[in-house]
Design an enzyme around this catalytic site. Structure first.
Site, mmCIF file in Angstrom:
data_model
loop_
_atom_site.group_PDB
_atom_site.id
_atom_site.type_symbol
_atom_site.label_atom_id
_atom_site.label_comp_id
_atom_site.label_asym_id
_atom_site.label_seq_id
_atom_site.Cartn_x
_atom_site.Cartn_y
_atom_site.Cartn_z
ATOM 1 N N LEU A 96 0.853 -1.189 0.000
ATOM 2 C CA LEU A 96 0.000 0.000 0.000
ATOM 3 C C LEU A 96 0.883 1.232 0.000
ATOM 4 O O LEU A 96 1.631 1.457 0.965
ATOM 5 C CB LEU A 96 -0.902 0.034 1.236
ATOM 6 C CG LEU A 96 -1.975 -1.044 1.427
ATOM 7 C CD1 LEU A 96 -1.383 -2.413 1.743
ATOM 8 C CD2 LEU A 96 -2.925 -0.626 2.547
ATOM 9 N N GLY A 184 1.468 4.284 5.012
ATOM 10 C CA GLY A 184 2.210 3.510 4.022
ATOM 11 C C GLY A 184 2.604 2.177 4.619
ATOM 12 O O GLY A 184 3.183 2.139 5.699
ATOM 13 N N SER A 185 2.289 1.068 3.969
ATOM 14 C CA SER A 185 2.430 -0.204 4.648
ATOM 15 C C SER A 185 2.232 -1.360 3.684
ATOM 16 O O SER A 185 2.223 -1.185 2.473
ATOM 17 C CB SER A 185 1.392 -0.283 5.765
ATOM 18 O OG SER A 185 0.125 0.099 5.255
ATOM 19 N N ARG A 186 2.025 -2.560 4.239
ATOM 20 C CA ARG A 186 1.716 -3.725 3.427
ATOM 21 C C ARG A 186 0.831 -4.686 4.202
ATOM 22 O O ARG A 186 0.776 -4.633 5.437
ATOM 23 C CB ARG A 186 2.990 -4.441 2.971
ATOM 24 C CG ARG A 186 3.746 -5.090 4.088
ATOM 25 C CD ARG A 186 5.043 -5.700 3.605
ATOM 26 N NE ARG A 186 4.986 -7.142 3.525
ATOM 27 C CZ ARG A 186 6.068 -7.914 3.387
ATOM 28 N NH1 ARG A 186 7.263 -7.363 3.298
ATOM 29 N NH2 ARG A 186 5.951 -9.217 3.320
#
Length: 216
Positions: A96, A184-186
């Site tokens: 993301l 912001g990440s996954r």
């Protein structure tokens, strides 16, 4: 489990950020500081956009697995998951970026057996080593057929806060909002071997709406 974020244009956790930047914009405008007001106004719009909470049409059907977040599929790997599942599984990773929706969604139907938070590093979320080393929150789901699905929120370089709204013994409802990561990440979803995948590396997916696989 109540879907506490339904009907709200931005998630509740974003309201203080939008309010703060909006207040700075208003104050700067009242003081006649037009350049700071424009800059703060831009931050206000971006923050509201980041915390947006869109409605999604959840696909119906037995054994479907939907994307746990918005973004790009950057990895589909068969590997041993050593911490929670302790068995080989298929890891499907969605990255993301800061422009994607950051509300996270439950991938499949079942019961939430466990929720475990792990403190850690803030490596770039797209790096493979972030799977085990980064700060994260794991959601263990067991389906009615006894299959185990692990959904992990992984913080990234900019992300510094993981939010999770569910608890063990809650019912897992496919596509329901359950948390978010900022900024912001996954999302890692570990699926049983033999799962029929519907996506490939490089695909863009929508959380709660894109079917990523079918449990077999």
């Amino acid at each position: 489990m109540a879907d506490r974020a339904v009907g709200i244009p931005i998630v509740k956790e974003g309201i203080p950020f939008v309010g703060m930047t909006g207040g700075i914009t208003l104050l700067s405008g009242m003081m006649g500081w037009m350049i700071p007001a424009v800059i703060a106004g831009g931050f206000t719009l971006f923050t509201a956009w980041f915390f947006r909470n869109p409605h999604r049409v959840i696909p119906q059907g037995p054994n479907l697995v939907v994307a746990s977040g918005d973004g790009k599929v950057i990895a589909i790997e068969e590997e041993f998951e050593p911490r929670y599942l302790k068995e080989r599984s298929i890891r499907l990773t969605i990255f993301l970026n800061v422009f994607d929706v950051h509300v996270n969604r439950i991938p499949c139907e079942g019961i939430i057996e466990d929720v475990q938070y792990q403190p850690g590093l803030f490596l770039v979320a797209s790096k493979p080593e972030a799977t085990l080393k980064n700060e994260q929150n794991a959601l263990m789901i067991r389906t009615a057929e006894g299959m185990k699905v692990l959904c992990v929120q992984v913080a990234g370089l900019i992300a510094r806060r993981i939010v999770c709204w569910v608890s063990p013994k809650d019912r897992a409802v496919r596509g329901e909002r359950y948390g978010l990561i900022r900024f912001g990440s996954r999302m890692d979803t570990f699926l049983p071997l033999g799962t029929k995948l519907r996506v490939a590396v490089g695909d863009r997916v929508k959380g709660g709406e894109t079917i990523v696989g079918e449990l077999q």
